[in-house]
Design a protein around this motif. Structure first.
Motif, PDB file in Angstrom:
ATOM      1  N   ASN A  95      -9.697  -8.657  -1.476  1.00 37.84           N
ATOM      2  CA  ASN A  95      -9.442  -8.778  -2.915  1.00 37.84           C
ATOM      3  C   ASN A  95     -10.748  -8.644  -3.692  1.00 37.84           C
ATOM      4  O   ASN A  95     -11.390  -9.628  -4.048  1.00 37.84           O
ATOM      5  N   TRP A  96     -11.121  -7.411  -3.995  1.00 36.45           N
ATOM      6  CA  TRP A  96     -12.393  -7.167  -4.675  1.00 36.45           C
ATOM      7  C   TRP A  96     -12.293  -7.369  -6.194  1.00 36.45           C
ATOM      8  O   TRP A  96     -13.313  -7.359  -6.892  1.00 36.45           O
ATOM      9  N   ASP A  97     -11.093  -7.590  -6.693  1.00 38.42           N
ATOM     10  CA  ASP A  97     -10.898  -7.733  -8.138  1.00 38.42           C
ATOM     11  C   ASP A  97     -10.412  -9.135  -8.507  1.00 38.42           C
ATOM     12  O   ASP A  97      -9.757  -9.323  -9.522  1.00 38.42           O
ATOM     13  N   GLY A  98     -10.745 -10.125  -7.670  1.00 38.33           N
ATOM     14  CA  GLY A  98     -10.373 -11.508  -7.955  1.00 38.33           C
ATOM     15  C   GLY A  98     -11.559 -12.289  -8.495  1.00 38.33           C
ATOM     16  O   GLY A  98     -12.527 -11.706  -8.984  1.00 38.33           O
ATOM     17  N   TYR A  99     -11.508 -13.613  -8.371  1.00 35.86           N
ATOM     18  CA  TYR A  99     -12.596 -14.421  -8.930  1.00 35.86           C
ATOM     19  C   TYR A  99     -13.922 -14.161  -8.227  1.00 35.86           C
ATOM     20  O   TYR A  99     -14.942 -13.899  -8.865  1.00 35.86           O
TER      21      TYR A  99
ATOM     22  N   GLN B 171      -6.562  -2.515   0.556  1.00 43.21           N
ATOM     23  CA  GLN B 171      -6.696  -1.069   0.425  1.00 43.21           C
ATOM     24  C   GLN B 171      -7.397  -0.516   1.660  1.00 43.21           C
ATOM     25  O   GLN B 171      -8.494  -0.955   2.021  1.00 43.21           O
ATOM     26  N   PRO B 172      -6.772   0.455   2.352  1.00 40.25           N
ATOM     27  CA  PRO B 172      -7.301   0.935   3.632  1.00 40.25           C
ATOM     28  C   PRO B 172      -8.715   1.498   3.545  1.00 40.25           C
ATOM     29  O   PRO B 172      -9.470   1.443   4.527  1.00 40.25           O
ATOM     30  N   ASP B 173      -9.109   2.030   2.387  1.00 42.01           N
ATOM     31  CA  ASP B 173     -10.417   2.668   2.283  1.00 42.01           C
ATOM     32  C   ASP B 173     -11.522   1.682   1.912  1.00 42.01           C
ATOM     33  O   ASP B 173     -12.674   2.074   1.723  1.00 42.01           O
TER      34      ASP B 173
ATOM     35  N   SER C  53       9.618   3.143  -0.129  1.00 40.46           N
ATOM     36  CA  SER C  53       8.173   3.066   0.140  1.00 40.46           C
ATOM     37  C   SER C  53       7.902   2.856   1.624  1.00 40.46           C
ATOM     38  O   SER C  53       6.854   2.318   1.991  1.00 40.46           O
ATOM     39  N   THR C  54       8.816   3.277   2.479  1.00 43.80           N
ATOM     40  CA  THR C  54       8.696   3.042   3.916  1.00 43.80           C
ATOM     41  C   THR C  54       7.368   3.550   4.467  1.00 43.80           C
ATOM     42  O   THR C  54       6.676   2.846   5.208  1.00 43.80           O
ATOM     43  N   SER C  55       6.989   4.767   4.092  1.00 43.84           N
ATOM     44  CA  SER C  55       5.768   5.335   4.646  1.00 43.84           C
ATOM     45  C   SER C  55       4.535   4.567   4.198  1.00 43.84           C
ATOM     46  O   SER C  55       3.609   4.352   4.978  1.00 43.84           O
ATOM     47  N   GLU C  56       4.525   4.115   2.929  1.00 40.82           N
ATOM     48  CA  GLU C  56       3.370   3.351   2.439  1.00 40.82           C
ATOM     49  C   GLU C  56       3.286   1.997   3.123  1.00 40.82           C
ATOM     50  O   GLU C  56       2.189   1.522   3.467  1.00 40.82           O
ATOM     51  N   ILE C  57       4.424   1.314   3.279  1.00 41.10           N
ATOM     52  CA  ILE C  57       4.424   0.020   3.958  1.00 41.10           C
ATOM     53  C   ILE C  57       3.998   0.167   5.403  1.00 41.10           C
ATOM     54  O   ILE C  57       3.209  -0.612   5.920  1.00 41.10           O
TER      55      ILE C  57
END
Length: 243
Positions: A130-134, A173-175, A239-243
């Protein structure tokens, strides 16, 4: 760490230039009912009064951080939620916490938060990427001072901020690599202290086992993901492929 409840809705949008089906997440708002829910672990949680609109008021003060936080320059951008016990621009608890943290010491941090609870909160940020949290930028979080609010002079006996993640939208996020972010007032101080850093590493190991163990990944977490996937398919979003 409190977890707001959520449900999903399919919204059909028609404009002169676009027709699109989108799925929106309806998350339980951070309001009096959230603070008073015993499952969320707040001490000053009993609702004793309501505002003019009939909304439940909290005993403590609630603030939203959206890229600004416990810093002198950031305070003017921090919103005071209307359920807070004390309204207005004074916000003595938030101001005192900012002044205390400006000292840059672990003892100052301990006067403002429970460092053990924060370590587990931070560990979740690490494991969720989580790069966009506190800890990654003082964003997407509410802070609740879990004491019955008082005006005037503040001290460690009137300030105990707890963090409530909300609006999290940049995780797993995978990247992106796993990282220990230190781009907030509190995480910067704790990251540079050897003992506090060890506490964080221990918390990551504990949360990795208690929340993300293989048994849970193959069990309860998998069942929840399957339920989410089924709900999305039922709303016409495969969204099967994304999950």
């Amino acid at each position: 760490i409190p977890h707001p409840r959520a449900n999903y809705a399919k919204v059909h949008i028609v404009t002169p230039t676009m027709t699109e089906d989108l799925v929106y997440v309806n998350v339980e708002p951070i309001r009096g009912s959230f603070i008073s829910n015993p499952e969320n672990g707040f001490s000053s949680s009993a609702i004793t009064q309501r505002d003019s609109d009939g909304d439940a008021m909290a005993q403590g003060n609630l603030y939203e951080f959206a890229g600004r936080e416990f810093t002198p320059d950031g305070l003017k951008f921090v919103g005071t939620e209307k359920i807070s016990a004390i309204q207005g621009a004074g916000r003595p608890d938030l101001t005192w916490a900012s002044t205390e943290l400006a000292k840059g010491t672990v003892d100052a941090v301990k006067n403002v938060i429970d460092v053990g609870d924060f370590a587990k909160f931070w560990a979740m940020d690490v494991l969720l990427k989580n790069w966009d949290g506190y800890t990654g930028g003082a964003n997407n979080v509410y802070v609740y001072n879990d004491y019955a609010a008082t005006s005037g002079t503040q001290n460690a006996g009137t300030v105990n901020f707890k963090f409530i993640p909300s609006g999290i939208d940049q995780i797993l996020q995978p990247d992106r690599d796993f990282e220990i972010s230190e781009r907030s007032a509190i995480s910067t101080i704790l990251r540079n202290d050897a003992a506090m850093y060890t506490n964080l590493i221990d918390a990551v190991a504990e949360v990795r086992g208690s929340v993300f163990s293989r048994a849970l990944l193959d069990g309860d977490i998998k069942r929840r993901i399957d339920t989410l996937q089924s709900q999305l398919i039922g709303l016409g979003i495969d969204s099967t492929s994304e999950i």
